[in-house]
Design a protein around this motif. Structure first.
Motif, PDB file in Angstrom:
ATOM      1  N   GLY A 156       0.843  -1.186   0.000  1.00 40.22           N
ATOM      2  CA  GLY A 156       0.000   0.000   0.000  1.00 40.22           C
ATOM      3  C   GLY A 156       0.881   1.239   0.000  1.00 40.22           C
ATOM      4  O   GLY A 156       2.110   1.146  -0.158  1.00 40.22           O
ATOM      5  N   ASN A 157       0.284   2.397   0.181  1.00 42.27           N
ATOM      6  CA  ASN A 157       1.059   3.639   0.203  1.00 42.27           C
ATOM      7  C   ASN A 157       1.809   3.780   1.523  1.00 42.27           C
ATOM      8  O   ASN A 157       1.197   3.752   2.592  1.00 42.27           O
ATOM      9  N   VAL A 158       3.128   3.918   1.430  1.00 43.82           N
ATOM     10  CA  VAL A 158       3.960   4.127   2.613  1.00 43.82           C
ATOM     11  C   VAL A 158       4.615   5.499   2.482  1.00 43.82           C
ATOM     12  O   VAL A 158       5.332   5.759   1.517  1.00 43.82           O
ATOM     13  N   GLU A 159       4.362   6.359   3.445  1.00 46.81           N
ATOM     14  CA  GLU A 159       4.833   7.735   3.373  1.00 46.81           C
ATOM     15  C   GLU A 159       6.098   7.957   4.184  1.00 46.81           C
ATOM     16  O   GLU A 159       6.203   7.498   5.326  1.00 46.81           O
ATOM     17  N   GLY A 160       7.039   8.657   3.579  1.00 42.38           N
ATOM     18  CA  GLY A 160       8.223   9.095   4.288  1.00 42.38           C
ATOM     19  C   GLY A 160       7.967  10.448   4.932  1.00 42.38           C
ATOM     20  O   GLY A 160       6.867  11.004   4.832  1.00 42.38           O
ATOM     21  N   PRO A 161       8.976  11.020   5.603  1.00 43.13           N
ATOM     22  CA  PRO A 161       8.800  12.317   6.266  1.00 43.13           C
ATOM     23  C   PRO A 161       8.508  13.426   5.264  1.00 43.13           C
ATOM     24  O   PRO A 161       9.156  13.529   4.209  1.00 43.13           O
ATOM     25  N   THR A 162       7.513  14.262   5.579  1.00 41.49           N
ATOM     26  CA  THR A 162       7.199  15.423   4.747  1.00 41.49           C
ATOM     27  C   THR A 162       8.322  16.451   4.867  1.00 41.49           C
ATOM     28  O   THR A 162       8.869  16.666   5.952  1.00 41.49           O
ATOM     29  N   TYR A 163       8.671  17.080   3.734  1.00 39.69           N
ATOM     30  CA  TYR A 163       9.733  18.080   3.766  1.00 39.69           C
ATOM     31  C   TYR A 163       9.342  19.286   2.911  1.00 39.69           C
ATOM     32  O   TYR A 163       8.513  19.187   2.004  1.00 39.69           O
ATOM     33  N   PHE A 164       9.949  20.416   3.232  1.00 39.33           N
ATOM     34  CA  PHE A 164       9.659  21.659   2.518  1.00 39.33           C
ATOM     35  C   PHE A 164      10.720  21.966   1.469  1.00 39.33           C
ATOM     36  O   PHE A 164      10.431  22.529   0.434  1.00 39.33           O
ATOM     37  N   LEU A 165      11.955  21.587   1.753  1.00 43.30           N
ATOM     38  CA  LEU A 165      13.036  21.849   0.817  1.00 43.30           C
ATOM     39  C   LEU A 165      14.094  20.779   1.013  1.00 43.30           C
ATOM     40  O   LEU A 165      14.491  20.495   2.143  1.00 43.30           O
ATOM     41  N   SER A 166      14.544  20.180  -0.084  1.00 42.15           N
ATOM     42  CA  SER A 166      15.575  19.150   0.016  1.00 42.15           C
ATOM     43  C   SER A 166      16.502  19.250  -1.179  1.00 42.15           C
ATOM     44  O   SER A 166      16.047  19.378  -2.318  1.00 42.15           O
ATOM     45  N   GLY A 167      17.790  19.183  -0.906  1.00 43.26           N
ATOM     46  CA  GLY A 167      18.760  19.143  -1.992  1.00 43.26           C
ATOM     47  C   GLY A 167      18.940  17.738  -2.529  1.00 43.26           C
ATOM     48  O   GLY A 167      19.640  17.545  -3.527  1.00 43.26           O
ATOM     49  N   SER A 168      18.299  16.753  -1.864  1.00 40.84           N
ATOM     50  CA  SER A 168      18.433  15.349  -2.278  1.00 40.84           C
ATOM     51  C   SER A 168      17.073  14.663  -2.261  1.00 40.84           C
ATOM     52  O   SER A 168      16.808  13.806  -1.396  1.00 40.84           O
ATOM     53  N   PRO A 169      16.189  15.012  -3.195  1.00 42.51           N
ATOM     54  CA  PRO A 169      14.865  14.380  -3.226  1.00 42.51           C
ATOM     55  C   PRO A 169      14.933  12.863  -3.386  1.00 42.51           C
ATOM     56  O   PRO A 169      14.057  12.150  -2.892  1.00 42.51           O
ATOM     57  N   GLY A 170      15.971  12.369  -4.061  1.00 49.81           N
ATOM     58  CA  GLY A 170      16.123  10.928  -4.213  1.00 49.81           C
ATOM     59  C   GLY A 170      16.283  10.235  -2.874  1.00 49.81           C
ATOM     60  O   GLY A 170      15.758   9.135  -2.661  1.00 49.81           O
ATOM     61  N   ASP A 171      16.986  10.867  -1.945  1.00 46.18           N
ATOM     62  CA  ASP A 171      17.154  10.300  -0.610  1.00 46.18           C
ATOM     63  C   ASP A 171      15.831  10.277   0.145  1.00 46.18           C
ATOM     64  O   ASP A 171      15.574   9.357   0.935  1.00 46.18           O
ATOM     65  N   GLU A 172      14.990  11.293  -0.098  1.00 44.73           N
ATOM     66  CA  GLU A 172      13.688  11.328   0.578  1.00 44.73           C
ATOM     67  C   GLU A 172      12.807  10.168   0.094  1.00 44.73           C
ATOM     68  O   GLU A 172      12.120   9.526   0.888  1.00 44.73           O
ATOM     69  N   ILE A 173      12.833   9.896  -1.204  1.00 43.71           N
ATOM     70  CA  ILE A 173      12.090   8.752  -1.736  1.00 43.71           C
ATOM     71  C   ILE A 173      12.709   7.455  -1.221  1.00 43.71           C
ATOM     72  O   ILE A 173      12.007   6.485  -0.896  1.00 43.71           O
TER      73      ILE A 173
END
Length: 210
Positions: A156-173
């Motif tokens: 199902g949908n698994v959510e990571g931490p919400t962020y406002f600005l990231s220089g590494s969006p790949g790491d957030e995913i």
């Protein structure tokens, strides 16, 4: 709104990398009612361990970006953690179970589907919630190689931490992906424990597995 926010949130037309980091799993150690006695093999051929996901998100936000994720390595590390407590002597990762001795079962995990999105709509375009979806296929076999079951485990949908600005969006995913893989892997480990307690592997008799 979400499209206009793309640039501000660091999601231009770029290629991102998602690394492997066990700290992202958010692993919670299971305490089973008696582990299965013995050791299990996690069988993952090199080609499966080396599998990569390369693709775009399903969201409009970040649609011009591309992500490379080491999905095989993430699967291997998640399996090692999740199945470690199922068996009293832990687990060992092997490329092939053929010719291996001294184990009571073989598990073959593989992520068969993966998708992700940068969900900005739920945050009115002012922040992003990285979301991952995983399907895991697990084959459980006896030490003889005889299959016990083959099952699919959807996250199902698994959510990571919400962020406002990231220089590494790949790491957030990657964080969301790690958590999604661990979720299905723990589901698979729980199912394996239940199955083997019900039908102990050859040489392990009922309560002797406690």
């Amino acid at each position: 709104m979400a499209v206009l926010a793309v640039g501000a949130l660091g999601l231009g037309g770029c290629a991102f990398q998602g690394g492997v980091n066990p700290n992202h799993f958010k692993y919670e150690s299971r305490v089973y009612d008696g582990p299965i006695r013995g050791r299990a093999l996690i069988e993952m051929p090199k080609a499966v361990q080396d599998e990569k996901f390369i693709g775009k998100p399903t969201s409009l936000t970040g649609a011009a970006t591309n992500l490379t994720l080491q999905i095989g390595e993430i699967t291997r590390e998640a399996a090692t953690l999740a199945f470690g407590n199922v068996f009293s002597d832990g687990v060992k990762v092997v490329e092939s179970a053929s010719g291996q001795m001294g184990h009571v079962a073989v598990v073959r995990p593989r992520v068969t589907q993966f998708s992700y999105e940068y969900n900005a709509l739920r945050n009115a375009g002012f922040a992003i919630t990285p979301t991952a979806v995983v399907d895991l296929e697990l084959v459980l076999a006896a030490n003889s190689g005889k299959p016990i079951f083959t099952r699919s485990f959807p996250s199902g949908n698994v959510e990571g931490p919400t962020y406002f600005l990231s220089g590494s969006p790949g790491d957030e995913i990657s964080k969301a992906a790690h958590q999604a893989v661990m979720k299905v892997m723990q589901d698979a480990a729980d199912a394996t424990h239940r199955e083997l307690k019900k039908e102990p592997p050859a040489g392990v008799k009922g309560d002797s597995a406690l």
